[in-house]
Design a protein around this motif. Structure first.
Motif, PDB file in Angstrom:
ATOM      1  N   THR A 165     -35.637  11.286  28.698  1.00 40.09           N
ATOM      2  CA  THR A 165     -34.241  11.931  28.047  1.00 40.09           C
ATOM      3  C   THR A 165     -34.048  11.221  26.580  1.00 40.09           C
ATOM      4  O   THR A 165     -33.462  11.758  25.726  1.00 40.09           O
ATOM      5  CB  THR A 165     -33.000  11.744  28.926  1.00 40.09           C
ATOM      6  N   ASN A 166     -34.630   9.991  26.599  1.00 44.24           N
ATOM      7  CA  ASN A 166     -34.335   9.051  25.192  1.00 44.24           C
ATOM      8  C   ASN A 166     -35.489   8.153  24.945  1.00 44.24           C
ATOM      9  O   ASN A 166     -35.985   7.549  25.923  1.00 44.24           O
ATOM     10  CB  ASN A 166     -33.019   8.399  25.699  1.00 44.24           C
ATOM     11  N   TYR A 167     -35.517   7.668  23.593  1.00 39.17           N
ATOM     12  CA  TYR A 167     -36.587   6.596  23.232  1.00 39.17           C
ATOM     13  C   TYR A 167     -36.348   5.267  24.140  1.00 39.17           C
ATOM     14  O   TYR A 167     -37.198   4.686  24.419  1.00 39.17           O
ATOM     15  CB  TYR A 167     -36.529   6.453  21.921  1.00 39.17           C
ATOM     16  N   SER A 168     -34.994   5.071  24.685  1.00 41.45           N
ATOM     17  CA  SER A 168     -34.758   4.122  25.304  1.00 41.45           C
ATOM     18  C   SER A 168     -35.391   4.024  26.574  1.00 41.45           C
ATOM     19  O   SER A 168     -35.495   2.826  27.219  1.00 41.45           O
ATOM     20  CB  SER A 168     -33.184   3.657  25.534  1.00 41.45           C
ATOM     21  N   ASP A 169     -35.761   5.211  27.095  1.00 39.61           N
ATOM     22  CA  ASP A 169     -36.516   5.068  28.293  1.00 39.61           C
ATOM     23  C   ASP A 169     -37.775   4.306  28.407  1.00 39.61           C
ATOM     24  O   ASP A 169     -38.222   3.564  29.258  1.00 39.61           O
ATOM     25  CB  ASP A 169     -36.924   6.698  28.817  1.00 39.61           C
ATOM     26  N   VAL A 170     -38.413   4.572  27.136  1.00 40.28           N
ATOM     27  CA  VAL A 170     -39.643   3.707  26.921  1.00 40.28           C
ATOM     28  C   VAL A 170     -39.310   2.352  26.667  1.00 40.28           C
ATOM     29  O   VAL A 170     -40.013   1.323  27.187  1.00 40.28           O
ATOM     30  CB  VAL A 170     -40.425   4.341  25.525  1.00 40.28           C
ATOM     31  N   THR A 171     -38.546   1.844  25.931  1.00 43.00           N
ATOM     32  CA  THR A 171     -38.151   0.517  25.498  1.00 43.00           C
ATOM     33  C   THR A 171     -37.615   0.066  26.563  1.00 43.00           C
ATOM     34  O   THR A 171     -37.695  -1.449  26.850  1.00 43.00           O
ATOM     35  CB  THR A 171     -37.205   0.375  24.333  1.00 43.00           C
ATOM     36  N   GLY A 172     -36.885   0.363  27.417  1.00 38.81           N
ATOM     37  CA  GLY A 172     -36.230   0.007  28.548  1.00 38.81           C
ATOM     38  C   GLY A 172     -37.319  -0.531  29.523  1.00 38.81           C
ATOM     39  O   GLY A 172     -37.041  -1.473  30.595  1.00 38.81           O
ATOM     40  N   ASN A 173     -38.438   0.227  29.600  1.00 35.87           N
ATOM     41  CA  ASN A 173     -39.585  -0.291  30.360  1.00 35.87           C
ATOM     42  C   ASN A 173     -40.406  -1.268  29.958  1.00 35.87           C
ATOM     43  O   ASN A 173     -41.612  -1.397  30.395  1.00 35.87           O
ATOM     44  CB  ASN A 173     -40.236   0.912  31.032  1.00 35.87           C
ATOM     45  N   SER A 174     -40.161  -1.543  28.312  1.00 36.11           N
ATOM     46  CA  SER A 174     -41.109  -2.500  27.804  1.00 36.11           C
ATOM     47  C   SER A 174     -42.278  -1.664  27.577  1.00 36.11           C
ATOM     48  O   SER A 174     -43.458  -2.285  27.624  1.00 36.11           O
ATOM     49  CB  SER A 174     -41.516  -3.941  28.457  1.00 36.11           C
ATOM     50  N   ASP A 175     -42.420  -0.371  27.370  1.00 39.13           N
ATOM     51  CA  ASP A 175     -43.676   0.270  27.413  1.00 39.13           C
ATOM     52  C   ASP A 175     -44.121   0.751  25.887  1.00 39.13           C
ATOM     53  O   ASP A 175     -45.184   1.608  25.943  1.00 39.13           O
ATOM     54  CB  ASP A 175     -43.433   1.734  28.437  1.00 39.13           C
ATOM     55  N   GLU A 176     -43.489   0.503  25.098  1.00 43.42           N
ATOM     56  CA  GLU A 176     -43.775   0.774  23.661  1.00 43.42           C
ATOM     57  C   GLU A 176     -44.821  -0.067  23.070  1.00 43.42           C
ATOM     58  O   GLU A 176     -44.882  -1.265  23.519  1.00 43.42           O
ATOM     59  CB  GLU A 176     -42.582   0.785  22.504  1.00 43.42           C
ATOM     60  N   ALA A 177     -46.018   0.712  22.851  1.00 47.63           N
ATOM     61  CA  ALA A 177     -47.132  -0.392  22.144  1.00 47.63           C
ATOM     62  C   ALA A 177     -46.579  -1.222  21.096  1.00 47.63           C
ATOM     63  O   ALA A 177     -45.726  -1.001  20.463  1.00 47.63           O
ATOM     64  CB  ALA A 177     -48.278   0.686  21.674  1.00 47.63           C
ATOM     65  N   SER A 178     -47.421  -2.281  21.079  1.00 47.93           N
ATOM     66  CA  SER A 178     -47.329  -3.471  20.082  1.00 47.93           C
ATOM     67  C   SER A 178     -48.678  -3.794  19.381  1.00 47.93           C
ATOM     68  O   SER A 178     -49.549  -3.415  20.301  1.00 47.93           O
ATOM     69  CB  SER A 178     -46.467  -4.524  20.792  1.00 47.93           C
ATOM     70  N   GLY A 179     -48.552  -4.145  18.255  1.00 46.82           N
ATOM     71  CA  GLY A 179     -49.684  -4.522  17.484  1.00 46.82           C
ATOM     72  C   GLY A 179     -49.637  -4.906  15.955  1.00 46.82           C
ATOM     73  O   GLY A 179     -48.311  -4.819  15.747  1.00 46.82           O
ATOM     74  N   THR A 180     -50.548  -5.304  15.432  1.00 46.23           N
ATOM     75  CA  THR A 180     -50.568  -5.623  14.073  1.00 46.23           C
ATOM     76  C   THR A 180     -50.245  -4.656  13.321  1.00 46.23           C
ATOM     77  O   THR A 180     -50.827  -3.513  13.415  1.00 46.23           O
ATOM     78  CB  THR A 180     -51.970  -6.452  13.748  1.00 46.23           C
ATOM     79  N   ASN A 181     -49.169  -4.694  12.494  1.00 43.03           N
ATOM     80  CA  ASN A 181     -48.610  -3.552  11.550  1.00 43.03           C
ATOM     81  C   ASN A 181     -48.009  -2.329  12.154  1.00 43.03           C
ATOM     82  O   ASN A 181     -47.736  -1.547  11.476  1.00 43.03           O
ATOM     83  CB  ASN A 181     -49.837  -3.341  10.528  1.00 43.03           C
ATOM     84  N   TYR A 182     -48.080  -2.360  13.510  1.00 39.85           N
ATOM     85  CA  TYR A 182     -47.058  -1.327  14.195  1.00 39.85           C
ATOM     86  C   TYR A 182     -45.800  -1.809  14.404  1.00 39.85           C
ATOM     87  O   TYR A 182     -45.495  -3.043  15.085  1.00 39.85           O
ATOM     88  CB  TYR A 182     -47.813  -1.057  15.461  1.00 39.85           C
ATOM     89  N   SER A 183     -44.764  -0.950  13.988  1.00 39.00           N
ATOM     90  CA  SER A 183     -43.402  -1.536  14.005  1.00 39.00           C
ATOM     91  C   SER A 183     -42.810  -0.532  15.090  1.00 39.00           C
ATOM     92  O   SER A 183     -42.881   0.442  15.367  1.00 39.00           O
ATOM     93  CB  SER A 183     -42.614  -0.855  12.678  1.00 39.00           C
TER      94      SER A 183
END
Length: 145
Positions: free
Chosen positions: A45-63
């Motif tokens: 339902t929301n972008y926070s579903d991804v961030t709440g699970n700490s599932d957003e990708a991370s890496g160099t130059n990715y915001s």
């Protein structure tokens, strides 16, 4: 867990209620990491579903939050309305991803759809391009028949 390519059910309802304006609101694409703990699909339902699970990708130059989608073009083919976007390029990144979420940052980060890449895609100090399918009634990422 898993990603299932789907238009989010909440988006369908919100679209009919006038929450989303796909060619004037700020739509974003955020990458979902390969080793996720959540499950993403029609019930997202929301972008926070991804961030709440700490599932957003991370890496160099990715915001965090991803990038704005550009070039939204709404068209009709026969009786199907669809939306196309300019292919999204994450420049000079080192990142891996199994999929993404498209969401409306102009409407409290409400989810529009999630996309499974069918495997891990990655870039190492290079460009990662998300290519959108043909803008037609059978292939466009967002379509209403």
């Amino acid at each position: 867990m898993a990603i299932t390519t789907a238009m989010c059910t909440s988006f369908k309802s919100e679209l009919l209620g006038g929450t989303h304006d796909l060619d004037t609101h700020t739509l974003k694409l955020a990458l979902i990491k390969s080793s996720m703990s959540g499950t993403y699909g029609v019930a997202t339902t929301n972008y926070s579903d991804v961030t709440g699970n700490s599932d957003e990708a991370s890496g160099t130059n990715y915001s965090a939050g991803g990038q704005n989608l550009d070039g939204a073009t709404i068209a009709v083919s026969g009786t199907t309305a669809h939306v196309d976007f300019t292919d999204e390029v994450f420049s000079n990144v080192t990142v891996s991803s199994a999929g993404c979420i498209i969401y409306n940052s102009s409407a409290s980060n409400k989810a529009i759809c999630v996309i499974d890449f069918g495997g891990t895609v990655s870039a190492t100090a290079g460009d990662l391009t998300i290519e959108f399918p043909a803008a037609d009634a059978s292939n466009a990422v967002i379509r209403i028949a």
